[in-house]
Every structure is written in structure tokens, then in C-alpha cells.
Design a protein around this motif. Structure first.
Motif, PDB file in Angstrom:
ATOM      1  N   SER A 196      -4.192  -6.862   5.741  1.00  0.00           N
ATOM      2  CA  SER A 196      -4.137  -6.343   4.367  1.00  0.00           C
ATOM      3  C   SER A 196      -2.740  -5.784   4.046  1.00  0.00           C
ATOM      4  O   SER A 196      -2.355  -5.743   2.881  1.00  0.00           O
ATOM      5  CB  SER A 196      -5.244  -5.314   4.103  1.00  0.00           C
ATOM      6  OG  SER A 196      -5.030  -4.172   4.861  1.00  0.00           O
ATOM      7  N   HIS A 220      -3.175 -14.469  -0.727  1.00  0.00           N
ATOM      8  CA  HIS A 220      -3.513 -13.253  -1.491  1.00  0.00           C
ATOM      9  C   HIS A 220      -2.595 -13.055  -2.703  1.00  0.00           C
ATOM     10  O   HIS A 220      -3.011 -12.470  -3.698  1.00  0.00           O
ATOM     11  CB  HIS A 220      -3.448 -12.025  -0.583  1.00  0.00           C
ATOM     12  CG  HIS A 220      -3.980 -10.798  -1.246  1.00  0.00           C
ATOM     13  ND1 HIS A 220      -5.319 -10.597  -1.496  1.00  0.00           N
ATOM     14  CD2 HIS A 220      -3.347  -9.712  -1.778  1.00  0.00           C
ATOM     15  CE1 HIS A 220      -5.499  -9.447  -2.123  1.00  0.00           C
ATOM     16  NE2 HIS A 220      -4.311  -8.881  -2.307  1.00  0.00           N
ATOM     17  N   SER A 237     -10.279  -9.448   1.775  1.00  0.00           N
ATOM     18  CA  SER A 237      -9.204  -8.469   1.884  1.00  0.00           C
ATOM     19  C   SER A 237      -8.874  -8.143   3.335  1.00  0.00           C
ATOM     20  O   SER A 237      -7.893  -7.465   3.606  1.00  0.00           O
ATOM     21  CB  SER A 237      -9.557  -7.192   1.110  1.00  0.00           C
ATOM     22  OG  SER A 237     -10.856  -6.778   1.416  1.00  0.00           O
TER      23      SER A 237
END
Ligand SMILES: [Zn+2]
Ligand SMILES: [Zn+2]
Length: 287
Positions: A196, A220, A237
Motif C-alpha cells: 500500500s 493502483h 488495497s
């Protein structure tokens, strides 16, 4: 002089193609043998990533300290605080309430970690998708993460404390309830944190193959698009992109993400850019 330039270029190309797999392998191996150093390790790799952001940026326009950096840093501090409190709090509460089961099999550690990555990804995936597609209130909370018009290291933990709380509870809760061992939880949690952070880094890594399995920055970055049809994709995530494949939301466009392409796609729903408004508006109308 020409040789110097071509040497520099070939080093940069090598880092773009192999830098992330190298970092991931080094991080995983070190974590495996020295799990007690997880926090220090994550910090060290985050600093290395920030150095690469300067050296090999995906977009030069996204570099440096800007007006949003202060608020990014404050939200990051709050996210760390909420995560630390909830991680230890949830463990203590569930254990005192006798809610931890012992159904987690005694698998070899690599399999146990892999299963933990899958399970810990589902809850945050569903809540993330709910915030985008199903709940206007959850969107106001989650929009804090999408407000910046660039994707870089400080965005990783730029989340509203409520958003940080539901991520921790939905990711860690099921593992604790199923009775996963502490080493599995530590390694899987650290890998989720590693991804992340790195999937927000403004580094020109190129990992099309890895992006099929892992939640890379290439993947992402598109989730931060101002175009809703692109932003409402890639909800994973944590470390792996499995749930996006399962629910049909995995998408990796072939073109490069534009430097002016990041930010809110529903700006009208956003409470504004002041810290107090972003913190309070999703909870009450007093700000
Ligand atoms: Zn989102
Ligand atoms: Zn993000």
C-alpha cells in the motif's frame, strides 16, 4: 560523455524493469528471517522508495513538497496512530472476550501467509468498493484519499481516520477471529503495508506481469483517475489483486497515466480541502 549518458540510461532502464521485483524479494526475505524488525524494515524501504521517486519519477510534475503535503503528512500521522491503537486494541479485546477461534490449520508458513493475504484482502476490498459505488457517506470519508491531484508516497496513508479504522478492522479482524498465528499475521500485515506504500510511489516501475498478481503502482495509479470509469476499478488495497479478478474490477490500460489525470471524479461531494472540513464533514454538518 556519450558513454556516461548511455550507462546512466541503461541503469535507469534496469531499475524500471527489475527494481520493484528486487525490492519485493529483498523485503520479503528480510522480513522472513527477521520478523521482529518489521517496522524498521518498512521505514527503511519507504525511505529508499522516496529516493527512487526523486531519481526515476513517473511524472516529474508530481515531485516535491507542495501545498497539499502538510495535510497529507497530518492525515498520515493520524492513520498511523489509529492503526497502532486498533491493531493492539482489537487483539486484546478479542482475546479477553474469548472470541478467537482455533480453526486456522497449522500450515507451512508460506502457505499460511498466502491464505492470510487472500482473507485479509476481502473485507477492505468490499468496503473500498462500497465507498465508491454504494454509500455516499462512505465516499465522503474515502474521498480524502482521492483529493490530491497527484499520486506519490505521502498519498499512501492519506486517509480519514474512519477509513483507516475500517481497513484495519476488516483486514485484521477475520485473521484474529480465525486464530491465525502471530507470525502469519505479522508477515501478511507487513506485506500488505509494503504494497500500500509502494503502489502510491511516483516511481516509473514497469511490471506488467507482476501487476496481474500483485497490487502494483501501475495498477493502483489508475484507481486515482479523475475519470470515474477508470477510478471505479482496482479496489484491492493490500498486496494481491486477487479480489479484483474475482469480482471483475481488475484493469490495466496500456497507455501511460497522464500527469493531470489524478484527483476527484465527484468533486461536488467533497467537503473541501481544509483539514477540519475533511475530518468533520463526513461525521457532522458543523464544519
Ligand atoms: Zn478509492
Ligand atoms: Zn490510493
Amino acid at each position: 560523455m556519450k558513454t556516461d549518458k548511455s550507462l546512466k540510461r541503461s541503469i535507469e532502464c534496469t531499475i524500471k524493469d527489475f527494481g520493484f521485483p528486487f525490492l519485493l524479494m529483498t523485503y520479503t526475505m528480510t522480513l522472513w528471517f527477521f520478523p521482529q524488525s518489521a517496522t524498521f524494515l518498512l521505514l527503511a524501504f519507504a525511505v529508499a522508495g522516496m529516493a527512487l521517486e526523486k531519481w526515476i519519477p513517473y511524472h516529474a510534475e508530481w515531485q516535491g513538497i507542495k501545498t497539499d503535503s502538510k495535510i497529507d503528512a497530518i492525515f498520515s500521522g493520524l492513520t498511523i496512530l489509529v492503526s497502532v491503537i486498533l491493531k493492539s486494541g482489537t487483539t486484546v479485546v478479542l482475546s479477553r472476550a474469548g472470541m478467537e477461534s482455533h480453526v486456522w490449520p497449522s500450515w507451512p508458513l508460506p502457505i499460511s501467509v498466502l491464505v492470510a493475504l487472500v482473507i485479509s484482502g476481502l473485507g477492505p476490498y468490499l468496503l473500498h468498493r462500497a465507498a465508491h459505488e454504494w454509500s455516499a457517506i462512505m465516499w465522503q470519508v474515502h474521498a480524502v484519499h482521492h483529493a490530491p491531484d497527484r499520486v506519490y508516497s505521502l498519498n499512501a496513508m492519506r486517509t480519514h481516520p474512519l477509513n483507516a479504522a475500517w481497513n484495519v478492522l476488516a483486514g485484521l479482524g477475520p485473521l484474529l477471529l480465525l486464530g491465525a498465528d502471530s507470525q502469519t499475521i505479522l508477515i501478511a500485515g507487513s506485506l500488505n503495508n509494503f504494497f500500500s506504500i509502494f503502489n502510491h510511489m511516483n516511481i516509473d516501475f514497469r511490471n506488467p506481469m507482476l501487476s496481474i498478481f500483485f497490487n502494483t503502482s501501475e495498477l493502483h495509479r489508475w484507481h486515482h483517475s479523475t475519470k470515474q470509469e477508470l477510478g471505479d476499478k482496482n479496489y484491492s488495497s493490500g498486496a494481491i489483486a486477487l479480489w479484483d479478478h474475482v469480482f471483475g474490477t481488475w484493469r490495466l490500460p496500456a497507455e501511460r497515466f497522464k500527469s493531470n489525470g489524478a484527483g476527484l471524479f465527484a468533486a461536488n461531494d467533497f467537503p473541501g480541502y481544509s483539514l477540519s472540513k475533511q475530518l468533520l464533514r463526513p461525521i457532522c454538518r458543523c464544519a
